[in-house]
Design an enzyme around this catalytic site. Structure first.
Site, PDB file in Angstrom:
ATOM      1  N   CYS A  66      -5.423  12.902  13.029  1.00 16.39           N
ATOM      2  CA  CYS A  66      -6.061  11.775  12.779  1.00 16.39           C
ATOM      3  C   CYS A  66      -6.175  10.715  13.963  1.00 16.39           C
ATOM      4  O   CYS A  66      -5.486  10.930  14.869  1.00 16.39           O
ATOM      5  CB  CYS A  66      -5.480  10.799  11.520  1.00 16.39           C
ATOM      6  SG  CYS A  66      -4.183   9.972  11.898  1.00 16.39           S
ATOM      7  N   ASP A  68       4.097   0.583  12.158  1.00 14.40           N
ATOM      8  CA  ASP A  68       2.903  -0.091  11.638  1.00 14.40           C
ATOM      9  C   ASP A  68       2.576  -1.646  12.015  1.00 14.40           C
ATOM     10  O   ASP A  68       1.838  -2.201  11.537  1.00 14.40           O
ATOM     11  CB  ASP A  68       3.047   0.036  10.041  1.00 14.40           C
ATOM     12  CG  ASP A  68       2.871   1.519   9.527  1.00 14.40           C
ATOM     13  OD1 ASP A  68       2.446   2.405  10.228  1.00 14.40           O
ATOM     14  OD2 ASP A  68       3.096   1.700   8.035  1.00 14.40           O
ATOM     15  N   ARG A 116      -8.643  -0.595   3.915  1.00 14.51           N
ATOM     16  CA  ARG A 116      -7.585   0.456   3.295  1.00 14.51           C
ATOM     17  C   ARG A 116      -6.224  -0.187   2.960  1.00 14.51           C
ATOM     18  O   ARG A 116      -5.771   0.266   2.142  1.00 14.51           O
ATOM     19  CB  ARG A 116      -7.555   1.551   4.321  1.00 14.51           C
ATOM     20  CG  ARG A 116      -8.833   2.369   4.745  1.00 14.51           C
ATOM     21  CD  ARG A 116      -8.247   3.401   5.512  1.00 14.51           C
ATOM     22  NE  ARG A 116      -7.403   4.236   4.927  1.00 14.51           N
ATOM     23  CZ  ARG A 116      -6.624   5.322   5.544  1.00 14.51           C
ATOM     24  NH1 ARG A 116      -7.030   5.546   6.799  1.00 14.51           N
ATOM     25  NH2 ARG A 116      -5.630   5.815   4.854  1.00 14.51           N
ATOM     26  N   ARG A 150      -4.938  10.368   4.313  1.00 19.03           N
ATOM     27  CA  ARG A 150      -3.893  11.408   4.235  1.00 19.03           C
ATOM     28  C   ARG A 150      -2.833  11.397   3.134  1.00 19.03           C
ATOM     29  O   ARG A 150      -2.172  12.450   2.639  1.00 19.03           O
ATOM     30  CB  ARG A 150      -3.227  11.394   5.639  1.00 19.03           C
ATOM     31  CG  ARG A 150      -4.010  11.435   6.810  1.00 19.03           C
ATOM     32  CD  ARG A 150      -3.530  11.034   8.213  1.00 19.03           C
ATOM     33  NE  ARG A 150      -2.239  12.184   8.354  1.00 19.03           N
ATOM     34  CZ  ARG A 150      -2.466  13.457   8.812  1.00 19.03           C
ATOM     35  NH1 ARG A 150      -3.704  13.648   9.440  1.00 19.03           N
ATOM     36  NH2 ARG A 150      -1.515  14.251   8.825  1.00 19.03           N
ATOM     37  N   LYS A 190       0.853  -1.245   0.051  1.00 18.49           N
ATOM     38  CA  LYS A 190       0.112   0.107   0.042  1.00 18.49           C
ATOM     39  C   LYS A 190       0.843   1.363   0.050  1.00 18.49           C
ATOM     40  O   LYS A 190       0.564   2.195  -0.784  1.00 18.49           O
ATOM     41  CB  LYS A 190      -1.107  -0.064   1.391  1.00 18.49           C
ATOM     42  CG  LYS A 190      -1.650   1.386   1.457  1.00 18.49           C
ATOM     43  CD  LYS A 190      -2.368   1.253   2.586  1.00 18.49           C
ATOM     44  CE  LYS A 190      -1.762   1.641   4.039  1.00 18.49           C
ATOM     45  NZ  LYS A 190      -1.704   3.187   4.361  1.00 18.49           N
ATOM     46  N   ASN A 191       1.930   1.187   0.831  1.00 21.30           N
ATOM     47  CA  ASN A 191       2.514   2.465   0.955  1.00 21.30           C
ATOM     48  C   ASN A 191       3.726   2.701  -0.007  1.00 21.30           C
ATOM     49  O   ASN A 191       4.587   3.811  -0.145  1.00 21.30           O
ATOM     50  CB  ASN A 191       3.241   2.705   2.608  1.00 21.30           C
ATOM     51  CG  ASN A 191       2.014   2.853   3.594  1.00 21.30           C
ATOM     52  OD1 ASN A 191       0.917   3.268   3.354  1.00 21.30           O
ATOM     53  ND2 ASN A 191       2.400   2.740   4.826  1.00 21.30           N
ATOM     54  N   ARG A 200       0.126  14.393  13.143  1.00 20.87           N
ATOM     55  CA  ARG A 200       0.395  14.161  11.905  1.00 20.87           C
ATOM     56  C   ARG A 200       0.392  15.581  11.316  1.00 20.87           C
ATOM     57  O   ARG A 200      -0.339  15.650   9.992  1.00 20.87           O
ATOM     58  CB  ARG A 200      -0.231  13.213  11.438  1.00 20.87           C
ATOM     59  CG  ARG A 200      -0.203  11.648  11.920  1.00 20.87           C
ATOM     60  CD  ARG A 200      -0.816  10.707  11.344  1.00 20.87           C
ATOM     61  NE  ARG A 200      -0.187  10.290  10.144  1.00 20.87           N
ATOM     62  CZ  ARG A 200      -0.443   9.333   9.539  1.00 20.87           C
ATOM     63  NH1 ARG A 200      -1.712   8.703   9.562  1.00 20.87           N
ATOM     64  NH2 ARG A 200       0.093   8.823   8.353  1.00 20.87           N
ATOM     65  N   ILE A 229       6.757   7.023  17.453  1.00 26.61           N
ATOM     66  CA  ILE A 229       6.534   7.698  16.073  1.00 26.61           C
ATOM     67  C   ILE A 229       5.306   8.431  16.186  1.00 26.61           C
ATOM     68  O   ILE A 229       5.116   9.659  15.816  1.00 26.61           O
ATOM     69  CB  ILE A 229       6.426   6.730  14.672  1.00 26.61           C
ATOM     70  CG1 ILE A 229       7.670   5.789  14.737  1.00 26.61           C
ATOM     71  CG2 ILE A 229       6.328   7.528  13.477  1.00 26.61           C
ATOM     72  CD1 ILE A 229       9.082   6.586  14.287  1.00 26.61           C
TER      73      ILE A 229
HETATM   74  N1  EPU Z   1       5.905  14.574  11.103  1.00 25.42           N
HETATM   75  C1  EPU Z   1       6.060  16.092  11.285  1.00 25.42           C
HETATM   76  N2  EPU Z   1       5.984  16.929  10.349  1.00 25.42           N
HETATM   77  C2  EPU Z   1       5.666  16.642   8.843  1.00 25.42           C
HETATM   78  C3  EPU Z   1       5.859  15.316   8.901  1.00 25.42           C
HETATM   79  C4  EPU Z   1       5.612  14.472   9.856  1.00 25.42           C
HETATM   80  O1  EPU Z   1       6.120  16.639  12.583  1.00 25.42           O
HETATM   81  O2  EPU Z   1       5.822  17.540   8.179  1.00 25.42           O
HETATM   82  C5  EPU Z   1       6.147  13.802  12.173  1.00 25.42           C
HETATM   83  C6  EPU Z   1       4.771  12.885  12.474  1.00 25.42           C
HETATM   84  O3  EPU Z   1       3.801  13.466  13.083  1.00 25.42           O
HETATM   85  C7  EPU Z   1       5.203  11.696  12.931  1.00 25.42           C
HETATM   86  C8  EPU Z   1       6.875  11.313  12.329  1.00 25.42           C
HETATM   87  O4  EPU Z   1       7.064  12.676  11.875  1.00 25.42           O
HETATM   88  O5  EPU Z   1       5.446  11.765  14.404  1.00 25.42           O
HETATM   89  C9  EPU Z   1       6.724  10.519  11.162  1.00 25.42           C
HETATM   90  O6  EPU Z   1       5.657  10.707  10.234  1.00 25.42           O
HETATM   91  P1  EPU Z   1       5.679  10.309   8.747  1.00 25.42           P
HETATM   92  O7  EPU Z   1       5.547  11.610   8.198  1.00 25.42           O
HETATM   93  O8  EPU Z   1       6.864   9.409   8.708  1.00 25.42           O
HETATM   94  O9  EPU Z   1       4.497   9.593   8.479  1.00 25.42           O
HETATM   95  P2  EPU Z   1       3.655   9.540   7.146  1.00 25.42           P
HETATM   96  O10 EPU Z   1       4.497   9.801   5.978  1.00 25.42           O
HETATM   97  O11 EPU Z   1       2.311  10.355   7.109  1.00 25.42           O
HETATM   98  C10 EPU Z   1       3.829   6.881   6.722  1.00 25.42           C
HETATM   99  C11 EPU Z   1       2.896   5.938   6.333  1.00 25.42           C
HETATM  100  C12 EPU Z   1       2.418   5.557   7.682  1.00 25.42           C
HETATM  101  C13 EPU Z   1       3.424   5.079   8.725  1.00 25.42           C
HETATM  102  C14 EPU Z   1       4.475   6.160   8.672  1.00 25.42           C
HETATM  103  C15 EPU Z   1       5.749   5.826   9.752  1.00 25.42           C
HETATM  104  C16 EPU Z   1       2.506   6.099   3.998  1.00 25.42           C
HETATM  105  C17 EPU Z   1       1.222   6.363   2.943  1.00 25.42           C
HETATM  106  N3  EPU Z   1       1.903   6.182   5.197  1.00 25.42           N
HETATM  107  O12 EPU Z   1       3.114   8.046   7.065  1.00 25.42           O
HETATM  108  O13 EPU Z   1       1.400   4.362   7.285  1.00 25.42           O
HETATM  109  O14 EPU Z   1       2.814   4.700   9.975  1.00 25.42           O
HETATM  110  O15 EPU Z   1       4.928   6.697   7.489  1.00 25.42           O
HETATM  111  O16 EPU Z   1       6.276   4.830   9.240  1.00 25.42           O
HETATM  112  O17 EPU Z   1       3.447   5.833   3.474  1.00 25.42           O
HETATM  113  C18 EPU Z   1      -0.056   2.946   7.759  1.00 25.42           C
HETATM  114  O18 EPU Z   1       0.100   2.167   6.644  1.00 25.42           O
HETATM  115  O19 EPU Z   1      -1.037   2.350   8.543  1.00 25.42           O
HETATM  116  C19 EPU Z   1       0.438   3.984   8.164  1.00 25.42           C
HETATM  117  C20 EPU Z   1      -0.126   5.065   8.874  1.00 25.42           C
END
Ligand code: EPU
Length: 416
Positions: free
Chosen positions: A116, A304, A396, A92, A22-23, A121, A326
């Site tokens: 969320c 995850d 999802r 998201r 998915k990701n 996030r 995280i």
């Molecule tokens: N963060 C910030 N500012 C930003 C971006 C992130 O503070 O601008 C913080 C977040 O709040 C969090 C940390 O950085 O505390 C890491 O978040 P990240 O941005 O890496 O998460 P994401 O990119 O929104 C992806 C996956 C998630 C997975 C996370 C962590 C996708 C589409 N989603 O989310 O997947 O948990 O990385 O590995 O790739 C899932 O599949 O169930 C899922 C939630």
């Protein structure tokens, strides 16, 4: 609303094949925005998030067709550059259109995601990076509006490693003028897969998979013709399902190399796991042993997989400390596991899980994708029947999960 009903206590046996990640597929779909023509993506899982992203790309003016695990996208015309709130609030990852749209058209308007179920996030780091690349960004009425004639290469440092932040900026930088250096980048396999896909269409990217990624912009990219990597979290969820039921399961079409931290911890818990090329064989012990974990960015233990691991620890011998580093609110499954008889207390970011002899089936509520997977894992081991409500969360991110588990002998059915 669909529910899933599981009658637990059956030992899982047999073979299961893993679907595309998915990701990985979601960023690949948005990477198609970067070029004009016909992009083809293979090994695509049939998931609700993939359909949502397909609808968003159709809203931008693209032709979107998903059949037999292949997506065909006609990206010739862009008729809209906005990602409305309805898409972003459902998923998201919609925010991944921001970088590519801005790079290709010079403008993008994307709804700001709210908080969320698993945490606040924010996307401040995505915005900071695009501003460093010369974009003018305004926030109004819940939308981010970004404009840039042509983005310019920049040195960008992420204070926190962010997966989609790294992906958004990497995609934006492929068409920028000059070189962009991303420091403290995310190293997840899905980031590397996206980089490989972008390189295959003409992008100049070095260092993906390390914390420093260097991208030199080009003036044009070709359409994609790329196949998605196997889903490492689906793989790990099936390992947990086999392990908790004392099962013996062969997992095919996976990439064990992406799961070293998870496999090591599950082995520590007493599970026998062997791997050969793209196959894993899992044999669960009579009783699991408690093991502590802390979630961290890749290559550490993934957030995850935290909830599913907690379900295993709920019936392990001993006490396990599970620390979530995280996301600040990723313990929503605790209250549901407790309804099934688990002995878990939470203090700050650490859950103390005292293994009980057995869980008992109960009606429970899925609160997010991985929380629902943990309830499925728990339900497989519980005595009696577990009914999981709000299964749309599960849909999802897990392709045909009940069919796959049924093939392994589980007594599981979807109730419409
Ligand atoms: N963060 C910030 N500012 C930003 C971006 C992130 O503070 O601008 C913080 C977040 O709040 C969090 C940390 O950085 O505390 C890491 O978040 P990240 O941005 O890496 O998460 P994401 O990119 O929104 C992806 C996956 C998630 C997975 C996370 C962590 C996708 C589409 N989603 O989310 O997947 O948990 O990385 O590995 O790739 C899932 O599949 O169930 C899922 C939630």
């Amino acid at each position: 609303m669909d529910k899933i009903e599981i009658t637990g206590g059956i030992i899982l046996r047999g073979e299961v094949a893993i679907s595309g990640a998915k990701n990985a597929v979601l960023p690949l779909m948005t990477a198609s925005i970067l070029s004009s023509g016909e992009s083809v993506i293979g090994n695509v899982p049939h998931l609700r998030d993939v359909r949502t992203m397909g609808s968003l790309l159709a809203h931008l003016g693209f032709g979107f067709h998903l059949e037999n695990n292949e997506i065909i996208l006609n990206t010739n015309k862009i008729t809209s550059v906005d990602a409305p709130y309805d898409f972003v609030k459902t998923m998201r990852a919609s925010v991944l259109v921001l970088g590519p749209l801005l790079a290709r058209t010079g403008k993008a308007k994307v709804s700001l995601p709210g908080g969320c179920a698993i945490g606040a996030r924010p996307i401040n780091l995505h915005i900071m990076g695009l501003e460093k690349m010369g974009a003018k960004i305004t926030l109004s009425e819940g939308y981010i509006e970004a404009k840039a004639k042509r983005l310019k290469g920049a040195a960008i440092h992420f204070d926190t490693q962010t997966v989609t932040g790294t992906e958004n900026l990497m995609m934006a930088a492929t068409l920028a003028e000059g070189t962009t250096v991303l420091e403290n980048s995310a190293c997840e396999p899905e980031v590397v897969d996206l980089a490989n896909a972008l390189i295959s269409i003409g992008a100049k990217i070095e260092g993906a998979g390390t914390s420093i990624i260097r991208i030199t912009g080009v003036s044009k990219l070709k359409p994609l013709d790329y196949s998605v990597i196997p889903d490492r979290i689906e793989t790990a969820t099936f390992i947990a399902a086999a392990a908790i039921t004392q099962g013996e399961v062969k997992i095919k079409k996976c990439m064990p190399g992406h799961l070293e931290a998870v496999i090591n911890k599950i082995k520590e818990a007493g599970v026998k796991i062997s791997n050969k090329n793209d196959k894993l064989t899992v044999k669960g012990p009579e009783r699991l042993t408690s093991v502590d974990i802390k979630t961290v960015p890749y290559p550490g233990f993934p957030t995850d997989m935290q909830a599913q691991f907690m379900a295993m620890m709920a019936v392990a011998g001993g006490t396990s400390l599970i620390t979530e580093n995280i996301f600040e609110n990723r313990f929503m499954h605790v209250a549901e596991l407790r309804r099934m008889g688990a002995d878990i207390t939470v203090e700050g970011s650490t859950a103390t899980v005292k293994g009980v002899n057995s869980l008992k089936g109960a009606p429970v509520m899925a609160t997010d994708l991985r929380a629902s997977a943990s309830l499925v894992v728990a339900g497989l081991a519980a005595e009696g029947t577990t009914v999981i409500d709000r299964v749309y969360h599960l849909d999802r991110g897990y392709e045909k999960i009940e069919e796959k588990l049924k093939m392994l002998g589980a007594r599981i059915r979807r109730v419409k």
